[in-house]
Design an enzyme around this catalytic site. Structure first.
Site, PDB file in Angstrom:
ATOM      1  N   GLY A 138       0.854  -1.191   0.000  1.00 50.57           N
ATOM      2  CA  GLY A 138       0.000   0.000   0.000  1.00 50.57           C
ATOM      3  C   GLY A 138       0.883   1.231   0.000  1.00 50.57           C
ATOM      4  O   GLY A 138       1.994   1.207  -0.531  1.00 50.57           O
ATOM      5  N   ARG A 139       0.369   2.287   0.634  1.00 54.52           N
ATOM      6  CA  ARG A 139       1.137   3.546   0.633  1.00 54.52           C
ATOM      7  C   ARG A 139       2.511   3.372   1.260  1.00 54.52           C
ATOM      8  O   ARG A 139       3.527   3.815   0.706  1.00 54.52           O
ATOM      9  CB  ARG A 139       0.394   4.610   1.432  1.00 54.52           C
ATOM     10  N   ILE A 140       2.541   2.750   2.452  1.00 54.57           N
ATOM     11  CA  ILE A 140       3.822   2.666   3.162  1.00 54.57           C
ATOM     12  C   ILE A 140       4.771   1.693   2.449  1.00 54.57           C
ATOM     13  O   ILE A 140       5.950   2.000   2.254  1.00 54.57           O
ATOM     14  CB  ILE A 140       3.605   2.264   4.647  1.00 54.57           C
ATOM     15  N   ARG A 160      -2.228  -8.345  -1.729  1.00 50.92           N
ATOM     16  CA  ARG A 160      -3.466  -9.015  -2.165  1.00 50.92           C
ATOM     17  C   ARG A 160      -3.738  -8.731  -3.634  1.00 50.92           C
ATOM     18  O   ARG A 160      -4.197  -9.571  -4.377  1.00 50.92           O
ATOM     19  CB  ARG A 160      -4.649  -8.538  -1.317  1.00 50.92           C
ATOM     20  N   THR A 220       7.401  -2.772  11.147  1.00 53.68           N
ATOM     21  CA  THR A 220       6.950  -1.460  11.632  1.00 53.68           C
ATOM     22  C   THR A 220       5.431  -1.361  11.507  1.00 53.68           C
ATOM     23  O   THR A 220       4.878  -0.271  11.584  1.00 53.68           O
ATOM     24  CB  THR A 220       7.600  -0.308  10.826  1.00 53.68           C
ATOM     25  N   ARG A 222       2.358  -4.087  12.610  1.00 55.36           N
ATOM     26  CA  ARG A 222       1.707  -4.514  13.844  1.00 55.36           C
ATOM     27  C   ARG A 222       2.341  -5.830  14.294  1.00 55.36           C
ATOM     28  O   ARG A 222       2.573  -6.736  13.481  1.00 55.36           O
ATOM     29  CB  ARG A 222       0.206  -4.733  13.630  1.00 55.36           C
ATOM     30  N   GLU A 251       2.011  -5.725  22.761  1.00 60.21           N
ATOM     31  CA  GLU A 251       2.348  -4.350  23.084  1.00 60.21           C
ATOM     32  C   GLU A 251       1.414  -3.748  24.138  1.00 60.21           C
ATOM     33  O   GLU A 251       0.205  -3.992  24.050  1.00 60.21           O
ATOM     34  CB  GLU A 251       2.215  -3.551  21.781  1.00 60.21           C
ATOM     35  N   HIS A 269       7.411   1.434  19.307  1.00 64.84           N
ATOM     36  CA  HIS A 269       6.340   1.874  18.398  1.00 64.84           C
ATOM     37  C   HIS A 269       6.465   3.382  18.110  1.00 64.84           C
ATOM     38  O   HIS A 269       5.585   4.170  18.468  1.00 64.84           O
ATOM     39  CB  HIS A 269       4.953   1.553  18.980  1.00 64.84           C
TER      40      HIS A 269
HETATM   41  C1  DGY Z   1      -0.990   4.077  13.454  1.00 66.90           C
HETATM   42  O1  DGY Z   1      -1.467   5.203  13.407  1.00 66.90           O
HETATM   43  O2  DGY Z   1      -1.650   3.083  13.233  1.00 66.90           O
HETATM   44  C2  DGY Z   1       0.443   3.917  13.767  1.00 66.90           C
HETATM   45  O3  DGY Z   1       0.755   2.616  14.109  1.00 66.90           O
HETATM   46  C3  DGY Z   1       0.891   4.883  14.846  1.00 66.90           C
HETATM   47  O4  DGY Z   1       2.286   4.858  14.785  1.00 66.90           O
END
Ligand code: DGY
Length: 307
Positions: A138-140, A160, A220, A222, A251, A269
Protein backbone atom coordinates in the site's frame (compact mmCIF):
# COMPACT_ATOMS: atom_id res chain seq x y z
CA UNK A 1 -10.38 21.23 18.34
CA UNK A 2 -11.10 23.51 21.28
CA UNK A 3 -11.85 26.41 18.96
CA UNK A 4 -14.28 24.36 16.89
CA UNK A 5 -15.98 22.01 19.32
CA UNK A 6 -16.97 21.54 22.91
CA UNK A 7 -14.01 19.33 23.81
CA UNK A 8 -12.96 17.18 26.73
CA UNK A 9 -9.28 16.28 26.49
CA UNK A 10 -7.23 13.43 27.89
CA UNK A 11 -4.67 16.02 28.83
CA UNK A 12 -1.89 13.71 30.09
CA UNK A 13 -2.41 11.18 27.28
CA UNK A 14 -2.81 8.25 29.68
CA UNK A 15 -4.32 5.06 28.21
CA UNK A 16 -7.97 5.09 29.22
CA UNK A 17 -9.20 2.46 31.67
CA UNK A 18 -12.27 0.44 30.73
CA UNK A 19 -14.42 2.67 32.98
CA UNK A 20 -13.06 5.84 31.43
CA UNK A 21 -13.75 4.44 27.96
CA UNK A 22 -17.31 3.53 28.90
CA UNK A 23 -17.84 6.97 30.39
CA UNK A 24 -16.43 8.69 27.29
CA UNK A 25 -18.36 6.78 24.65
CA UNK A 26 -21.48 6.90 26.77
CA UNK A 27 -21.55 10.68 26.84
CA UNK A 28 -19.95 12.17 23.70
CA UNK A 29 -21.09 12.75 20.11
CA UNK A 30 -17.64 12.13 18.65
CA UNK A 31 -14.94 10.02 20.24
CA UNK A 32 -11.28 10.44 19.22
CA UNK A 33 -9.36 7.36 20.34
CA UNK A 34 -5.90 6.13 19.46
CA UNK A 35 -4.42 2.66 19.12
CA UNK A 36 -4.11 2.19 22.89
CA UNK A 37 -7.91 2.18 23.29
CA UNK A 38 -9.54 -1.20 22.63
CA UNK A 39 -12.92 -0.42 21.13
CA UNK A 40 -14.43 -3.85 20.81
CA UNK A 41 -18.03 -4.91 20.22
CA UNK A 42 -18.75 -5.10 23.98
CA UNK A 43 -17.64 -1.51 24.44
CA UNK A 44 -19.51 -0.30 21.36
CA UNK A 45 -22.65 -1.91 22.81
CA UNK A 46 -22.27 0.55 25.70
CA UNK A 47 -22.07 3.63 23.43
CA UNK A 48 -24.54 6.32 24.27
CA UNK A 49 -27.29 7.35 21.81
CA UNK A 50 -25.34 10.51 20.93
CA UNK A 51 -22.22 8.74 19.67
CA UNK A 52 -22.22 8.99 15.89
CA UNK A 53 -18.52 9.19 14.98
CA UNK A 54 -15.31 7.51 16.12
CA UNK A 55 -12.55 9.66 14.58
CA UNK A 56 -9.41 7.63 15.23
CA UNK A 57 -6.15 9.54 15.76
CA UNK A 58 -4.04 7.12 13.73
CA UNK A 59 -3.95 4.98 10.65
CA UNK A 60 -4.35 1.40 11.93
CA UNK A 61 -7.88 0.56 13.06
CA UNK A 62 -7.33 -2.98 14.32
CA UNK A 63 -8.24 -1.82 17.85
CA UNK A 64 -11.74 -0.82 16.66
CA UNK A 65 -14.51 -3.25 15.80
CA UNK A 66 -15.59 -1.34 12.71
CA UNK A 67 -18.36 -3.82 11.87
CA UNK A 68 -19.91 -3.47 15.34
CA UNK A 69 -19.70 0.32 15.05
CA UNK A 70 -21.35 0.24 11.65
CA UNK A 71 -24.12 -2.03 12.90
CA UNK A 72 -24.85 0.62 15.54
CA UNK A 73 -24.84 3.42 12.97
CA UNK A 74 -21.49 4.81 14.14
CA UNK A 75 -19.10 6.05 11.46
CA UNK A 76 -15.37 5.33 11.88
CA UNK A 77 -12.56 7.40 10.35
CA UNK A 78 -8.76 7.22 10.48
CA UNK A 79 -5.78 9.30 9.32
CA UNK A 80 -4.23 7.58 6.30
CA UNK A 81 -1.45 9.01 4.17
CA UNK A 82 0.15 11.35 6.68
CA UNK A 83 2.22 8.68 8.44
CA UNK A 84 3.51 7.11 5.25
CA UNK A 85 6.89 8.78 4.81
CA UNK A 86 7.82 8.71 8.51
CA UNK A 87 6.98 5.03 8.86
CA UNK A 88 8.85 4.22 5.65
CA UNK A 89 11.88 6.12 6.98
CA UNK A 90 11.77 4.07 10.17
CA UNK A 91 11.55 0.78 8.28
CA UNK A 92 14.52 1.85 6.18
CA UNK A 93 16.44 2.95 9.28
CA UNK A 94 15.93 -0.49 10.84
CA UNK A 95 16.82 -2.16 7.56
CA UNK A 96 20.20 -0.45 7.70
CA UNK A 97 20.67 -0.46 11.48
CA UNK A 98 20.16 -4.18 12.11
CA UNK A 99 22.54 -5.67 9.52
CA UNK A 100 25.09 -2.89 10.14
CA UNK A 101 24.88 -3.29 13.94
CA UNK A 102 24.40 0.43 14.60
CA UNK A 103 23.00 0.06 18.11
CA UNK A 104 25.86 -2.24 19.16
CA UNK A 105 28.33 0.30 17.77
CA UNK A 106 26.71 3.21 19.61
CA UNK A 107 26.65 1.19 22.86
CA UNK A 108 30.34 0.37 22.44
CA UNK A 109 31.20 4.07 22.23
CA UNK A 110 29.04 4.96 25.20
CA UNK A 111 30.47 2.20 27.39
CA UNK A 112 34.03 3.26 26.58
CA UNK A 113 34.76 -0.16 25.04
CA UNK A 114 35.91 1.27 21.69
CA UNK A 115 39.67 0.83 21.56
CA UNK A 116 40.23 1.59 17.88
CA UNK A 117 39.51 0.28 14.40
CA UNK A 118 40.45 -3.22 13.30
CA UNK A 119 39.66 -5.12 10.09
CA UNK A 120 37.18 -7.41 11.81
CA UNK A 121 35.67 -4.78 14.09
CA UNK A 122 31.84 -4.95 14.29
CA UNK A 123 31.39 -6.53 10.90
CA UNK A 124 27.85 -6.46 9.65
CA UNK A 125 26.18 -7.18 6.34
CA UNK A 126 25.74 -5.06 3.22
CA UNK A 127 22.22 -4.23 2.11
CA UNK A 128 23.22 -2.85 -1.33
CA UNK A 129 22.36 -5.46 -3.95
CA UNK A 130 20.24 -7.54 -1.57
CA UNK A 131 16.67 -8.66 -2.19
CA UNK A 132 13.98 -6.92 -0.19
CA UNK A 133 10.57 -8.57 0.08
CA UNK A 134 7.78 -6.17 1.03
CA UNK A 135 4.62 -7.68 2.48
CA UNK A 136 1.77 -5.24 1.82
CA UNK A 137 2.35 -2.82 -1.02
CA UNK A 138 0.00 0.00 0.00
CA UNK A 139 1.14 3.55 0.63
CA UNK A 140 3.82 2.67 3.16
CA UNK A 141 5.07 -0.41 1.31
CA UNK A 142 5.41 1.64 -1.86
CA UNK A 143 7.24 4.42 0.01
CA UNK A 144 9.66 1.80 1.36
CA UNK A 145 10.14 0.41 -2.14
CA UNK A 146 11.15 3.86 -3.43
CA UNK A 147 13.69 4.25 -0.64
CA UNK A 148 15.05 0.72 -1.01
CA UNK A 149 15.61 1.29 -4.71
CA UNK A 150 17.81 4.25 -3.77
CA UNK A 151 19.79 1.96 -1.47
CA UNK A 152 20.47 -0.38 -4.40
CA UNK A 153 18.20 -3.17 -3.20
CA UNK A 154 16.18 -5.38 -5.54
CA UNK A 155 12.56 -4.83 -4.56
CA UNK A 156 10.03 -7.66 -4.48
CA UNK A 157 6.54 -7.60 -3.04
CA UNK A 158 3.53 -9.64 -2.08
CA UNK A 159 0.15 -7.95 -1.91
CA UNK A 160 -3.47 -9.02 -2.17
CA UNK A 161 -3.62 -7.12 -5.43
CA UNK A 162 -0.85 -6.54 -7.93
CA UNK A 163 0.16 -2.89 -8.43
CA UNK A 164 -0.85 -0.98 -11.52
CA UNK A 165 1.79 -1.70 -14.21
CA UNK A 166 2.96 1.97 -14.27
CA UNK A 167 3.53 2.01 -10.50
CA UNK A 168 5.18 -1.41 -10.54
CA UNK A 169 7.54 -0.19 -13.25
CA UNK A 170 8.24 3.07 -11.41
CA UNK A 171 9.33 1.33 -8.21
CA UNK A 172 10.93 -1.52 -10.22
CA UNK A 173 9.25 -4.08 -8.00
CA UNK A 174 8.72 -7.76 -8.76
CA UNK A 175 5.33 -9.16 -7.78
CA UNK A 176 5.02 -12.53 -6.05
CA UNK A 177 1.56 -14.00 -5.94
CA UNK A 178 2.83 -16.65 -3.53
CA UNK A 179 4.01 -15.22 -0.22
CA UNK A 180 5.69 -18.54 0.61
CA UNK A 181 7.77 -18.48 -2.53
CA UNK A 182 8.81 -14.88 -1.99
CA UNK A 183 9.80 -15.48 1.64
CA UNK A 184 12.16 -18.29 0.69
CA UNK A 185 14.15 -16.10 -1.67
CA UNK A 186 14.57 -12.77 0.17
CA UNK A 187 17.45 -11.30 2.19
CA UNK A 188 15.26 -8.80 4.04
CA UNK A 189 11.52 -8.90 4.69
CA UNK A 190 9.66 -5.74 5.66
CA UNK A 191 6.04 -5.89 6.80
CA UNK A 192 3.60 -3.17 5.71
CA UNK A 193 0.17 -4.78 5.67
CA UNK A 194 -2.58 -3.93 8.14
CA UNK A 195 -3.42 -6.25 11.02
CA UNK A 196 -6.76 -7.88 10.26
CA UNK A 197 -8.16 -11.32 11.13
CA UNK A 198 -6.67 -12.47 7.81
CA UNK A 199 -3.15 -11.23 8.60
CA UNK A 200 -2.96 -12.35 12.25
CA UNK A 201 0.21 -14.52 12.38
CA UNK A 202 0.57 -14.20 8.62
CA UNK A 203 4.21 -14.88 9.42
CA UNK A 204 3.47 -18.12 11.24
CA UNK A 205 6.19 -20.51 12.40
CA UNK A 206 5.81 -22.44 9.15
CA UNK A 207 6.30 -19.31 7.07
CA UNK A 208 9.15 -17.95 9.21
CA UNK A 209 10.92 -21.26 8.62
CA UNK A 210 10.82 -20.61 4.89
CA UNK A 211 13.16 -17.62 5.37
CA UNK A 212 16.87 -18.01 4.69
CA UNK A 213 18.96 -18.23 7.90
CA UNK A 214 20.80 -15.13 6.65
CA UNK A 215 17.58 -13.10 6.31
CA UNK A 216 16.46 -10.14 8.40
CA UNK A 217 12.88 -9.34 9.40
CA UNK A 218 11.69 -5.75 9.81
CA UNK A 219 8.29 -5.00 11.34
CA UNK A 220 6.95 -1.46 11.63
CA UNK A 221 3.32 -2.51 11.04
CA UNK A 222 1.71 -4.51 13.84
CA UNK A 223 3.20 -7.13 16.15
CA UNK A 224 0.26 -9.49 15.76
CA UNK A 225 1.20 -10.16 12.13
CA UNK A 226 4.21 -12.22 13.29
CA UNK A 227 4.15 -15.26 15.56
CA UNK A 228 6.52 -13.60 18.03
CA UNK A 229 7.29 -16.74 20.05
CA UNK A 230 8.29 -18.58 16.87
CA UNK A 231 10.38 -15.61 15.75
CA UNK A 232 12.22 -15.57 19.08
CA UNK A 233 12.94 -19.31 18.90
CA UNK A 234 14.37 -18.88 15.41
CA UNK A 235 16.49 -15.86 16.31
CA UNK A 236 17.85 -17.70 19.34
CA UNK A 237 18.64 -20.78 17.28
CA UNK A 238 20.44 -18.79 14.58
CA UNK A 239 17.79 -19.74 12.02
CA UNK A 240 17.35 -16.05 11.19
CA UNK A 241 20.06 -13.39 11.07
CA UNK A 242 18.21 -10.64 12.92
CA UNK A 243 15.11 -8.52 13.36
CA UNK A 244 14.19 -4.86 13.63
CA UNK A 245 10.93 -4.51 15.53
CA UNK A 246 9.02 -1.30 16.19
CA UNK A 247 5.88 -3.21 17.19
CA UNK A 248 5.18 -6.24 19.38
CA UNK A 249 2.55 -8.92 19.60
CA UNK A 250 1.52 -8.04 23.16
CA UNK A 251 2.35 -4.35 23.08
CA UNK A 252 3.27 -2.52 25.26
CA UNK A 253 4.68 -5.73 26.79
CA UNK A 254 7.92 -6.82 25.16
CA UNK A 255 8.91 -10.47 25.49
CA UNK A 256 11.89 -10.46 27.91
CA UNK A 257 13.71 -12.99 25.71
CA UNK A 258 13.97 -10.33 23.00
CA UNK A 259 15.66 -7.94 25.41
CA UNK A 260 18.70 -10.17 25.78
CA UNK A 261 19.29 -10.70 22.07
CA UNK A 262 22.15 -9.06 20.23
CA UNK A 263 20.75 -9.57 16.74
CA UNK A 264 17.64 -7.44 17.25
CA UNK A 265 16.86 -3.75 17.45
CA UNK A 266 13.71 -3.01 19.41
CA UNK A 267 11.90 0.30 19.24
CA UNK A 268 8.87 1.49 21.25
CA UNK A 269 6.34 1.87 18.40
CA UNK A 270 7.82 5.16 17.20
CA UNK A 271 7.63 4.65 13.44
CA UNK A 272 5.30 7.59 12.91
CA UNK A 273 6.55 9.69 15.81
CA UNK A 274 7.41 13.01 14.18
CA UNK A 275 6.01 16.37 15.21
CA UNK A 276 5.06 17.03 11.60
CA UNK A 277 3.21 13.71 11.37
CA UNK A 278 1.30 14.22 14.60
CA UNK A 279 0.19 17.70 13.48
CA UNK A 280 -0.97 16.25 10.15
CA UNK A 281 -2.85 13.49 11.99
CA UNK A 282 -4.59 16.03 14.20
CA UNK A 283 -5.57 18.09 11.17
CA UNK A 284 -7.01 14.99 9.50
CA UNK A 285 -9.03 14.16 12.60
CA UNK A 286 -10.46 17.69 12.61
CA UNK A 287 -11.28 17.58 8.89
CA UNK A 288 -13.10 14.28 9.37
CA UNK A 289 -15.12 15.59 12.30
CA UNK A 290 -15.91 18.85 10.54
CA UNK A 291 -17.04 17.11 7.35
CA UNK A 292 -19.18 14.70 9.35
CA UNK A 293 -20.77 17.45 11.44
CA UNK A 294 -21.52 19.40 8.26
CA UNK A 295 -23.46 16.42 6.95
CA UNK A 296 -20.87 15.09 4.48
CA UNK A 297 -19.19 11.71 4.28
CA UNK A 298 -15.86 12.24 6.04
CA UNK A 299 -12.91 11.86 3.66
CA UNK A 300 -11.26 9.07 5.65
CA UNK A 301 -14.25 6.89 6.40
CA UNK A 302 -13.26 3.30 7.17
CA UNK A 303 -15.50 0.38 6.20
CA UNK A 304 -15.40 -3.09 7.77
CA UNK A 305 -12.88 -5.41 6.08
CA UNK A 306 -14.06 -8.57 4.46
CA UNK A 307 -11.33 -10.53 6.27
C1 DGY B 1 -0.99 4.08 13.45
O1 DGY B 1 -1.47 5.20 13.41
O2 DGY B 1 -1.65 3.08 13.23
C2 DGY B 1 0.44 3.92 13.77
O3 DGY B 1 0.76 2.62 14.11
C3 DGY B 1 0.89 4.88 14.85
O4 DGY B 1 2.29 4.86 14.79
Amino acid sequence: MMELFDVRLNIDDHPFSKDELIEAIGSCDVFVPNLTNQIDAALIAKAGPRLKLIANFGNGIDHIDVAAARAKGIVVTNTPGVLTEDTADMAMALMVAVPRRLVEGAAMIQSGAFKGWSPTHLLGHRIFGKRLGIIGMGRIGTAVARRAKGFGMAVHYHNRRRLRPELEAEVEATYWESLDQMLARMDVISIHCPHTPATFHLLSERRLKLLKPTAYLINTARGEIVDEEALIRMLAAGQLAGAGLDVFEHEPAVNPKLLTMKNVILLPHMGSATIEGRINMGEKVIINIRAFCDGHTPPDRVLPTSG
